[in-house]
Design an enzyme around this catalytic site. Structure first.
Site, short mmCIF file in Angstrom:
data_model
loop_
_atom_site.label_atom_id
_atom_site.label_comp_id
_atom_site.label_asym_id
_atom_site.label_seq_id
_atom_site.Cartn_x
_atom_site.Cartn_y
_atom_site.Cartn_z
N ARG A 153 0.84 -1.16 0.07
CA ARG A 153 0.16 0.05 -0.08
C ARG A 153 0.84 1.08 0.05
O ARG A 153 0.50 2.30 -0.67
CB ARG A 153 -1.12 0.02 1.08
CG ARG A 153 -2.10 -0.86 1.17
CD ARG A 153 -3.19 -0.71 2.06
NE ARG A 153 -4.38 -1.46 1.83
CZ ARG A 153 -5.38 -1.82 2.43
NH1 ARG A 153 -5.35 -1.60 3.81
NH2 ARG A 153 -6.49 -2.37 2.11
N GLY A 163 -9.82 -8.99 0.12
CA GLY A 163 -9.57 -10.29 1.05
C GLY A 163 -8.33 -10.98 0.78
O GLY A 163 -7.31 -10.18 0.72
C1 3PG Z 1 -8.58 -1.77 4.83
O1 3PG Z 1 -7.57 -2.23 5.27
O2 3PG Z 1 -9.41 -2.31 4.12
C2 3PG Z 1 -8.99 -0.14 4.59
O3 3PG Z 1 -7.70 0.53 4.99
C3 3PG Z 1 -10.10 0.43 5.38
O4 3PG Z 1 -10.01 -0.18 6.65
P1 3PG Z 1 -11.47 -0.56 7.65
O5 3PG Z 1 -11.92 -1.53 6.96
O6 3PG Z 1 -11.13 -0.40 8.92
O7 3PG Z 1 -12.33 0.60 7.28
#
Ligand code: 3PG
Ligand code: MG
Length: 397
Positions: A36, A354
């Protein structure tokens, strides 16, 4: 989709509040997967090179409005600096005096990371006062965090209403890749959806059957569909109570002219463990005391043929229990086949959500895919056909 990009922004000398997703996996204070961070470097570099002051806004974890020290972004600043190849200052607050002082100290081209926006409850509540306090430190807003765009938060949605707003390069690339996969794809479009449970992907499956030409269902969720069709799945993971949902999805697919492809055979085992005794069996021969952990060789051939027939592939979720050998076989074979077709220029491949990235990395297929999203929930919501508030706000800006 129409939104402004960095091409439209006058960056020189500007305080550029730049929303990024630095919600990276960490262990013992060190970043364990910097994907990221790498993705947002082009945007940071471009703003900096144009003489903008890059003020990074990000969340980390889910501190729920409290200043949880373990969820500080402080250890992420050096990781960004290292990959960026220039210093990244850090301010221990995202609003108020210390944020303002750090911003005031910036020269053109400097990069500053502000502390976790979720230390304030106003972030997740998308509170207008909080967004105003964030906006006080900026002249323009750049959102480069597609993976947080499913959240209508102060630093994603709220800021876009208060400042001139632009999509960063990663946001732009993501929206273009996703758009070309589902909104304006080259057909036939194939979707491969796997993972454990139908219950978490009902909306997604319902949306996909109305959009794609072929839908391959694998992983644990395929068992629910097989059971709904009368297959005895033994001790396999299966949501028997969702039989009607599975039937409804299959009927909707029929009506929409979407072909659903379920496993044609199964690799079964008697325990969930690596290298445990296993057998490939026909669907009418699944032992009552065994569970399906992967699809078999016949299924792999079918999936490969579908990949060959497609011009566009959207992938979410593994076909089997890819974390444990040898039940990674179908996922690896299909991913490598899709990667090879992409490399030959015959297929456009977009994946995300995922476990998907881990599965494709495991298959060593990632590099040849056309686009791999780093988004989890946002990618899934996009597959569900939902509007993402962070994106909508940019479109309206
Ligand atoms: C993630 O890791 O999917 C994003 O940074 C969003 O995080 P969150 O699901 O805690 O909003
Ligand atoms: Mg998430």
């Amino acid at each position: 989709m129409s939104f402004k990009t960095l091409n439209d922004a006058d960056l020189k000398g500007k305080r550029v509040l730049t929303r990024v997703d630095l919600n990276v996996p960490m262990k013992d204070g060190k970043v364990t997967d910097a994907t990221r961070i790498e993705r947002v470097l082009p945007t940071i570099k471009e703003i900096s090179a144009a003489g903008g002051k890059v003020i990074l806004l990000a969340h980390f974890g889910r501190p729920k409005g409290a200043k949880v020290p373990e969820m500080s972004l402080a250890p992420v600043a050096p990781a960004v600096a290292e990959l960026l190849g220039k210093p990244v200052a850090f301010a221990d607050d995202c609003i108020g005096e210390s944020a303002k002082a750090a911003v005031d100290a910036m020269a053109e081209g400097d990069v500053l990371l502000l502390e976790n926006t979720r230390y304030y409850a106003g972030e997740e509540k998308n509170n207008a006062e909080f967004a105003k306090e964030l906006a006080a430190n900026g002249d323009i807003f750049v959102n480069d965090a597609f993976s947080a765009a499913h959240r209508a938060h102060g630093s994603t949605e709220g800021l876009a209403k208060l400042l001139p707003a632009f999509a960063g390069r990663t946001m732009q690339a993501e929206l273009e890749a996703l758009g070309s996969a589902l909104s304006t794809p080259e057909r036939p479009v194939l979707a491969v959806v796997g993972g454990a449970k139908v219950s978490s992907k009902i909306d997604l499956l319902e949306n996909l059957v109305s959009k794609v030409d072929i839908l391959v269902i694998g992983g644990g969720m395929a068992n629910t569909f097989l059971a709904a069709k009368g297959v005895n799945v033994g001790k396999s993971l299966c949501e028997h109570d969702l039989a009607d949902t599975a039937k409804r999805i299959m009927a909707a697919a029929d009506k929409a002219g979407c072909e659903i492809v379920l496993p044609a055979d199964a690799v079964v085992a008697w325990e969930f463990a690596a290298n445990t005794k296993n057998e490939t069996v026909a669907l009418d021969a699944i032992p009552a005391d065994a569970m399906m952990l992967d699809v078999g060789a016949a299924s792999i051939e079918v999936v490969k043929a579908k990949i060959d027939a497609a011009k566009t592939l959207v992938w979410n979720g593994p076909l089997g229990a890819f974390e444990i050998a040898p039940f990674d076989k179908a996922t690896v074979a299909a991913a490598q086949h899709a990667a090879a077709r992409t490399k030959e220029g015959k297929l456009k491949t977009v994946a995300g959500g995922g476990d998907t990235v881990a599965a494709l990395n495991h298959a060593k297929a990632s590099e040849d895919f056309s686009y791999i999203s780093t988004a989890g929930g946002a990618f899934l919501e996009w597959l569900e056909g939902k509007e993402l508030p962070g994106v909508v706000a940019l479109e309206k800006a």
